[in-house]
Write an enzyme that holds these catalytic residues in place. Sequence first.
Site, PDB file in Angstrom:
ATOM      1  N   GLU A 131       0.830  -1.217   0.000  1.00 13.91           N
ATOM      2  CA  GLU A 131       0.000   0.000   0.000  1.00 13.91           C
ATOM      3  C   GLU A 131       0.861   1.262   0.000  1.00 13.91           C
ATOM      4  OE1 GLU A 131      -3.042   0.213  -0.584  1.00 13.91           O
ATOM      5  OE2 GLU A 131      -3.986  -1.673  -0.014  1.00 13.91           O
ATOM      6  N   ASP A 258      -4.610  -9.769  -8.630  1.00 15.78           N
ATOM      7  CA  ASP A 258      -4.884  -8.820  -9.710  1.00 15.78           C
ATOM      8  C   ASP A 258      -3.680  -8.077 -10.293  1.00 15.78           C
ATOM      9  OD1 ASP A 258      -4.725  -7.427  -7.274  1.00 15.78           O
ATOM     10  OD2 ASP A 258      -6.725  -6.545  -7.392  1.00 15.78           O
ATOM     11  N   GLU A 368     -18.695  -5.550  -4.568  1.00 16.98           N
ATOM     12  CA  GLU A 368     -17.343  -6.093  -4.357  1.00 16.98           C
ATOM     13  C   GLU A 368     -17.247  -7.518  -4.891  1.00 16.98           C
ATOM     14  OE1 GLU A 368     -14.937  -4.248  -3.557  1.00 16.98           O
ATOM     15  OE2 GLU A 368     -13.411  -5.291  -2.400  1.00 16.98           O
ATOM     16  N   GLU A 387     -11.609   0.620 -10.699  1.00 11.58           N
ATOM     17  CA  GLU A 387     -11.133  -0.259 -11.787  1.00 11.58           C
ATOM     18  C   GLU A 387     -12.005  -0.250 -13.034  1.00 11.58           C
ATOM     19  OE1 GLU A 387     -11.015  -0.958  -8.581  1.00 11.58           O
ATOM     20  OE2 GLU A 387      -8.957  -1.573  -8.148  1.00 11.58           O
ATOM     21  N   THR A 471      -0.486   0.915 -10.419  1.00 11.20           N
ATOM     22  CA  THR A 471      -1.817   0.357 -10.116  1.00 11.20           C
ATOM     23  C   THR A 471      -2.682   1.337  -9.331  1.00 11.20           C
ATOM     24  OG1 THR A 471      -2.941  -1.673  -9.445  1.00 11.20           O
ATOM     25  CG2 THR A 471      -1.252  -0.811  -7.944  1.00 11.20           C
TER      26      THR A 471
HETATM   27  C1  DMJ Z   1      -6.101   0.644  -5.216  1.00  9.87           C
HETATM   28  O1  DMJ Z   1      -5.358   0.891  -4.088  1.00  9.87           O
HETATM   29  C2  DMJ Z   1      -5.276  -0.015  -6.287  1.00  9.87           C
HETATM   30  O2  DMJ Z   1      -5.905   0.127  -7.521  1.00  9.87           O
HETATM   31  C3  DMJ Z   1      -5.028  -1.473  -6.014  1.00  9.87           C
HETATM   32  O3  DMJ Z   1      -4.351  -2.107  -7.073  1.00  9.87           O
HETATM   33  C4  DMJ Z   1      -6.340  -2.181  -5.779  1.00  9.87           C
HETATM   34  N1  DMJ Z   1      -7.153  -1.541  -4.814  1.00  9.87           N
HETATM   35  C5  DMJ Z   1      -7.338  -0.093  -4.853  1.00  9.87           C
HETATM   36  C6  DMJ Z   1      -8.516   0.382  -5.635  1.00  9.87           C
HETATM   37  O4  DMJ Z   1      -9.599  -0.412  -5.669  1.00  9.87           O
END
Ligand code: DMJ
Length: 482
Positions: A131, A258, A368, A387, A471
């Site tokens: 994170e 993912d 979710e 996403e 990401t």
């Molecule tokens: C974000 O922190 C990033 O996109 C991560 O890869 C997945 N979760 C959250 C958003 O949903």
Amino acid sequence: MTKIRHRAHGQNETFLKNVFFFGSVLLLCVVSLPSDTGAQTIDKKAAAESVKLEFKHAWDGYKQYCWGHDDLKPLSKTCRDWYGGQTILMTPVDSLDSLYLLGFKKEADDTRDYIAKNLSYDKDMSVQVFEITIRELGGLLSSYEITKDKRLLALADDLGTRLLPAFDSVTGIPYRFVNLKTGAKRDPISNPAEAGTLLIEFGTLAKLTGKQVYYNKAKKALVAIYNHRSDIGLVGENINAETAKWTNTDSHVSGGIDSYYEYLIKCNLLFGDTDCRTMWEDSISKVNSHLADETDNLSKLSRTGKIVAGDLWYGHADMDSGKRTATTTGALDAFFPAVLALDGDLNRARALQDSLFQMWRLNHIEPEVYNYKTGKVEYASYPLRPEIVESTYYLYHFTKDPKYLAMGKEMWDDFVKYCRTDVAYAGLKSVETKEKTDYMHSFVFAETFKYFYLLFADEKVLNFNDVVFNTEAHPMKKNWKN
Ligand code: DMJ
């Protein structure tokens, strides 16, 4: 497979023939198209302005109640700091490049100055490596690339150094948590996403500082996950960083796995690393063989080389046997059309996007977890995830098909209708009841608003071909000239 009756706007390709253009000015910003509910006009300029206004509304709420803290709790109007009351300015750092991209220059400059003067990682704090890397390291690096403010690069370099002890395992797979002051690490049971979603940020840091160690450590972690794939080429959900033994063999493209796939393709695009390309090509073929779930109708058609939109999902399977274990998908899985599009597989990208948009339309906000076989929502929360918007933006970028503008506009209207509060934005406890939850993740600024804006805004705002998004939607430039 249970067929879902809701259909995406413009699924019928013939609507393209009916697109009208109204003169040279409107040509740039207005798209008119019929949909399954009748003619609809998307005014891109107005939509982009609306995103800016709402971004500012949420940002002002954060500033009014929680300036200097990590996140705003928008219902109670209280604040949350991730790690025991000590702040690492999560929302300001994660939001900074969006402030610049959306055109809030003065606000961005003030925020940048505040971060440079007040952010310190010299804290006795055990942080989650993944994170902190995607939100803080990614946020600092992209904002450095935009502003060339050396203070941001110095903060990123300091943070990178403090995170490095996490990689000190026998396998090269990082521990999930590391103490920023002492380097003490903990939690060896990790997953492909947390171990394999570090190279875009650490690699960029290596390029910008000349310290190759950052690249090497993050790449070793990514390769270690790949090297422990099963005989049929899949990865599982949990792996022990000390032994490299899988502790959970469920395979899918959802949370926990993912962005491992996302970084396999992106690390080649950003760094020209051909190992990444090889790993990606092998992995995506196995994902398509074992995780993709198609209707009979679709299978027949794909054998003829043609894929029909709306009939493709990606489910769960055991990584060793390939046996289907669940027919669930959800908000996190919705990054996958973007990755497929990036790979040039527009047939699958389009088909999957249409499926996921059906999931959105069931309740006019996506859940979710959703079971595409039963049509039931299995976990109804919505924490403002980006996403599906990201995939809409990618698909519009690659196809210029106006159906994606219409799709994005419908999602934007739903998002504002159900998630806006008097002071900011709030996630939903349930997409079915629309009851709100008292939290606004920083990724709403870093990603959700940003992708909505980029979808509607003039393409000149950000040249897609010059960057690779991490990401967390922080754009990293493909050249690293200081
Ligand atoms: C974000 O922190 C990033 O996109 C991560 O890869 C997945 N979760 C959250 C958003 O949903």
